[in-house]
Design a protein around this motif. Structure first.
Motif, short mmCIF file in Angstrom:
data_model
loop_
_atom_site.label_atom_id
_atom_site.label_comp_id
_atom_site.label_asym_id
_atom_site.label_seq_id
_atom_site.Cartn_x
_atom_site.Cartn_y
_atom_site.Cartn_z
N HIS A 78 0.95 -1.12 0.00
CA HIS A 78 0.00 -0.05 0.03
C HIS A 78 0.94 1.28 0.15
N HIS A 114 1.15 5.19 -0.22
CA HIS A 114 0.63 6.44 0.02
C HIS A 114 0.83 7.56 -1.14
N LEU A 165 4.99 6.99 -0.82
CA LEU A 165 5.43 6.42 0.63
C LEU A 165 4.96 5.07 0.79
N ASN A 166 5.88 4.30 1.15
CA ASN A 166 5.43 2.95 1.50
C ASN A 166 6.03 2.85 3.16
N GLU A 167 4.91 2.16 3.83
CA GLU A 167 5.20 2.22 5.15
C GLU A 167 6.15 1.09 5.75
N GLU A 168 6.20 0.13 4.94
CA GLU A 168 6.93 -1.21 5.40
C GLU A 168 8.36 -1.11 5.55
N GLN A 169 8.91 -1.91 6.54
CA GLN A 169 10.31 -1.43 6.69
C GLN A 169 11.28 -1.65 5.46
#
Lengths: 307, 429
Positions: free
Chosen positions: B57, B59, B66-70
Motif C-alpha cells: 500500500h 500513500h 510513500l510505503n510504510e513497510e520497513q
C-alpha cells in the motif's frame, strides 16, 4: 565550570546537531538529482548510499528518480516529480503518515469493489520466457531483430555441443506444428521452409536437440521472426552492391557484413563476419564487431547465465 | 427457539461437510471450457493480497509515493548486467575494498571463455576476497533432478562456497517456471552432501546462529516473507515497493557511490537487466508482489532480489509459519458453523428476502474471513490456507435453505415413521 555563555550556547548546538542528523539514505537514483546542505551553496550529485540530513535540500529534474529510506522508521519513499524538496518537510510528512492494517484493508476492499485496484494493468498476452540453451544457435531473437532473406531455403548454424553426437533440428510454426525436421551430425543444416506448412506466418521456432534421449539435457531453441523478400528489390540491391565489392579481402567482407546488417540479412552478415575473421584472425576488432552484432540482434544473451 | 437454531445450525454444518464429501466422490467430466479458469486460479494464493495491497500500500502524495513497510539497508544489490567476466572481477575488487561482510554472486560462470585474461581477473578477485559465495543450480529433465551445474573450477575452487539457487518453481519443468515463487528449499542432498540455499549460506557466514535457528525448523520447504523489490526508477507503469539498495555496474566502476555503501553490508551481485530499469526476461520470476496476482502478466522480480528478500527474512527472523492441517479443519468447521448460524437466523427472520439477504451476508462473511486470513498473515506471519472455510461459507447460503426446506422435514418424517409409529405399533401389541 562551564561558563554561562557556553551553557546558553549548548542547547543551541545540540538543537543544531539534532537538526543536522541523518534523516534519509539513498536507496536508488536515476538521472541527475542533486543535494545541497544548509551550510553550502553547492549542489552535489546524489550518490547511492548517501545520507541526507534534515537541513538539506533535494533537487530533481525531469525524468529523475530518487528512492529514499527514512532511517528512523524504515519507511521508503520515491521521488519522481521534478522540483525542489525540503528534506525537513519530507521527514515531517513521512513521520505523520501512518495507517493501521484495518485502514489499509478497508481501502483494498473499497478499491476492489469500485474496480480500481490502484495497481497498473500491464497484462500481456503470454510472456516468452526461455530457458537458456546449451546448444547455442546462431540466429537472432525475434524480440530484437527480424531475419530478412530472399529465399525460404537457408543455412542454420549452431555451436558444437560436447555431449551431443547427432542433432535433431525441428522447426515449428507458432502453433507448435512441425514445418520442417531433419537430423545431422554436423553443426549446420540447410532449412527448407517451402516443404512445410507455414501459411501466412512469418515467425517460427527453431529447436536443436540431441537425437538420443539420453543426451537430451539442454535443448537449444530460438524464436525467430523472418521476412522473405519476394519483390526482387532486395536481390537487386544485393547484386548491385556485390558488383562494387568484388575483392576477397577481410575489409571487403566487413563492408559486406555491414551492408547485410543494414538489410537485416542475418545469415549473410554472420557469414561475411566469419570470412573476415578467417582472413585476419589476429584482428580482435573484427571479432568484437561480430560479437556486438550478435548481442544487438539477441543471437547471444548476456555473458553469464545461470541456466 | 435459540436452542433450536443452535442445534439445527450444528446439524446443517454436518450436512454441508457431508455434501462436500459427496461432491468430492463424483467424478466430474473434464470441462475444457473451464480449463482457463482452473489454470488461472491454480497459482492464486489469497495471501498475495497481503503483499500487493497491504504491504504494498503506497500513500500517493502530491510529490512522492510513500510505503510504510520497513526497508533493509543491510543488503546492497549490484547489477552486473551483461558485463564480461573481467569487468565483473573489477567490480568484485571495488566492492571488496569497501569491506562488505559477505559477497554473493548470483551467477554461474560456466566453462572458460576465449578472454583468458578476463577469466583470470575474475578468479583472482574471488580468491583475494575470500568471502564470495557463488551460485549453482540443480538441473532437471522431465521433472527429475539429473545434476548440479556449478561454475568452472577456476572460480568454484577459489570461492568461499557454492550454493544452490533453485526455488521451488524454478527449473523443474516448463510449466513450473511460470508459477509464482513463494517457497524455497532450505537444504538439499547432493551426492551424499548437504547443500544449503544460496541466501541461507550467505546468512550462515555472517550470522551462523540465525541460520541454525532457521534450519532447526526442519521444514522441507519454506515460504518467503517478501518485503519488497528494488526501485522502479521512475517507471510509472510499475507499482513497486522499493526496499533494497540497488546500484548499476557503471556506478560501481566509476565509483559513483557513497563510501559507506558497501561497508559491513551483505552485497549481492546479480542480473537486474542490461541496465537497471530496462525490461528483461532473463532470470526474472513471478513474485506475490506482482501487479496482477491472477491472470497473465510479466514476471516482476529478478532472482537476485528474491535472494535479498530471503536474506532479510532470515536476518530479521520473520519467518512464515503454517497452520497445521488438523487446525485448518477445526477452523473451517467453526467458521462454517458461524456462517450457518447467522444465515439460519436471517432465514427464519426474513424468509421472503432470504435469497437476496443471504448473498449479502455471505459476502460480508467472506470479506470478514479474508480480513482474518490476511490480518493473521500480516501481523503474525501465520499462513492459513482457508480454502475449506471459504468454500463452506460459499455453500452455506443455499445449503441452509435446502437443509431447512428439504432435509429437516424429511428427517423428521422418517423419524416419526420409524420411531413414533413403531412405538405405537409395539404399544398396541
Amino acid at each position: 565550570m562551564i561558563s554561562k555563555k557556553l551553557q546558553f550556547l549548548m542547547p543551541i548546538c545540540i538543537a543544531f546537531m539534532v537538526n543536522a542528523q541523518d534523516v534519509f539514505k539513498v536507496l536508488a537514483a536515476k538521472g541527475g538529482s542533486t543535494v545541497k546542505s544548509a551550510n553550502s551553496s553547492e549542489w552535489k550529485k546524489t550518490l547511492i548510499g548517501m545520507k541526507i540530513q534534515q537541513t538539506d535540500a533535494i533537487k530533481l529534474n525531469a525524468n529523475d528518480y530518487l528512492g529514499l529510506i527514512h532511517i528512523a522508521s524504515g519507511k521508503t519513499l520515491e521521488l519522481k516529480t521534478a522540483g525542489s524538496y525540503n528534506v525537513k518537510d519530507l521527514a515531517t510528512k513521512v513521520s505523520a503518515t501512518g495507517s493501521t492494517y484495518s485502514q489499509k484493508y478497508a481501502e483494498y476492499v473499497m478499491n476492489a469493489m469500485s474496480n480500481n485496484s490502484g495497481g497498473t494493468n500491464n497484462s500481456v498476452g503470454g510472456v516468452v520466457y526461455r530457458d537458456v540453451y546449451d546448444v547455442m544457435i546462431d540466429l537472432p531473437d525475434a524480440k530484437a531483430s527480424t531475419v530478412v532473406s530472399t529465399s525460404k531455403v537457408f543455412d542454420v548454424r549452431w555451436h558444437k555441443h560436447p555431449k551431443i553426437t547427432t542433432y535433431l533440428v525441428v522447426v515449428q510454426n507458432m502453433f507448435d506444428e512441425v514445418v520442417f525436421t531433419t537430423e545431422t551430425k554436423d553443426t549446420t543444416v540447410k532449412v527448407d521452409l517451402t516443404k512445410g506448412d507455414l501459411g501466412d506466418e512469418n515467425r517460427v521456432k527453431f529447436k536443436v536437440v540431441a537425437k538420443n534421449a539420453e543426451e537430451r539435457l539442454w535443448p537449444g531453441d530460438k524464436d525467430v521472426s523472418f521476412h522473405i523478400d519476394e519483390t526482387k528489390g532486395l536481390e537487386k540491391r544485393k547484386t548491385e552492391f556485390l558488383s562494387e565489392v568484388k575483392e576477397e579481402t577481410a575489409l571487403n567482407y566487413l563492408i559486406k557484413a555491414k551492408f547485410y546488417e543494414s538489410e537485416s540479412m542475418f545469415m549473410e552478415a554472420i557469414d561475411a563476419y566469419d570470412k573476415a575473421i578467417k582472413l585476419e584472425p589476429k584482428v580482435e576488432e573484427f571479432k568484437a564487431l561480430k560479437h556486438e552484432y550478435l548481442l544487438k540482434t539477441g543471437a547471444i544473451r548476456k555473458e553469464e547465465s545461470k541456466k | 427457539m435459540l436452542r433450536d437454531v443452535l442445534r439445527n445450525s450444528c446439524f446443517c454444518t454436518i450436512f454441508i461437510f457431508f455434501m462436500m464429501w459427496i461432491f468430492s466422490l463424483i467424478p466430474l467430466p473434464q470441462i475444457e471450457i473451464l480449463d482457463p479458469i482452473g489454470q488461472t486460479l491454480q497459482d492464486f494464493d489469497i495471501t498475495d493480497i497481503t503483499y500487493h495491497d497491504i504491504k504494498g500500500h503506497n500513500h500517493q502524495q502530491k510529490d512522492f509515493s510513500l510505503n510504510e513497510e520497513q526497508g533493509d539497508t543491510n543488503i546492497v544489490i549490484v547489477n552486473i548486467g551483461e558485463q564480461p567476466r573481467g569487468v565483473v572481477g573489477m567490480m568484485v575488487n571495488i566492492v571488496n575494498e569497501a569491506s562488505p561482510k559477505i559477497i554473493g554472486i548470483d551467477a554461474i560462470f560456466r566453462g572458460r571463455r576465449p578472454d583468458t585474461l578476463g577469466d583470470m581477473l575474475l578468479s583472482e578477485a574471488i580468491k583475494n576476497s575470500g568471502k564470495v559465495i557463488l551460485a549453482s543450480k540443480f538441473i532437471y529433465n522431465n521433472g527429475n533432478e539429473v545434476g548440479l551445474q556449478t561454475s568452472h573450477e577456476l572460480f568454484s575452487d577459489v570461492a568461499y562456497k557454492n550454493s544452490f539457487v533453485n526455488l521451488v518453481t524454478d527449473g523443474t519443468d516448463d510449466v513450473a517456471k511460470y508459477k509464482t515463487s513463494r517457497q524455497f528449499y532450505p537444504k538439499k542432498e547432493f551426492n551424499g552432501n548437504q547443500m544449503h540455499f544460496f541466501a541461507l549460506d550467505l546468512v550462515e557466514k555472517i550470522a551462523p546462529e540465525k541460520a541454525q535457528k532457521f534450519l532447526s525448523r526442519e521444514n522441507e520447504q519454506e515460504y518467503i516473507n517478501y518485503v519488497g523489490n528494488i526501485g522502479s526508477l521512475g517507471d510509472t507503469t510499475k507499482h513497486t515497493i522499493p526496499k533494497f539498495t540497488s546500484i548499476d555496474f557503471q556506478d560501481v566502476l566509476q565509483r559513483n557511490f557513497d563510501p559507506s555503501l558497501f561497508k559491513d553490508k551483505i552485497v549481492l551481485m546479480g542480473f537486474l537487466g542490461r541496465v537497471i530499469g530496462e525490461e528483461d526476461i532473463e532470470d526474472i520470476f513471478y513474485s506475490p508482489l506482482n501487479d496482477k496476482y491472477v491472470g497473465k502478466s510479466n514476471p516482476d522480480m529478478f532472482g537476485v532480489v528474491i535472494h535479498a528478500n530471503v536474506i532479510n527474512m532470515l536476518m530479521t527472523e520473520n519467518y512464515i509459519n503454517q497452520v497445521p492441517t488438523y487446525l485448518k479443519v477445526i477452523l473451517a468447521v467453526m467458521i462454517c458453523y458461524l456462517a450457518v448460524f447467522i444465515l439460519y437466523v436471517v432465514f427464519l427472520a426474513f424468509p421472503l428476502l432470504y435469497g437476496t439477504l443471504s448473498k449479502i451476508v455471505q459476502f460480508v462473511l467472506w470479506i470478514a474471513v479474508l480480513f482474518v486470513i490476511i490480518g493473521v498473515f500480516y501481523n503474525y506471519k501465520l499462513k492459513y490456507d482457508a480454502d475449506l472455510a471459504v468454500v463452506t461459507v460459499l455453500l452455506a447460503g443455499d445449503m441452509v435453505e435446502i437443509y431447512h426446506e428439504l432435509v429437516l422435514p424429511t428427517v423428521m418424517k422418517l423419524y416419526r415413521l420409524i420411531f413414533v409409529k413403531s412405538r405405537r405399533f409395539v404399544k398396541n401389541d
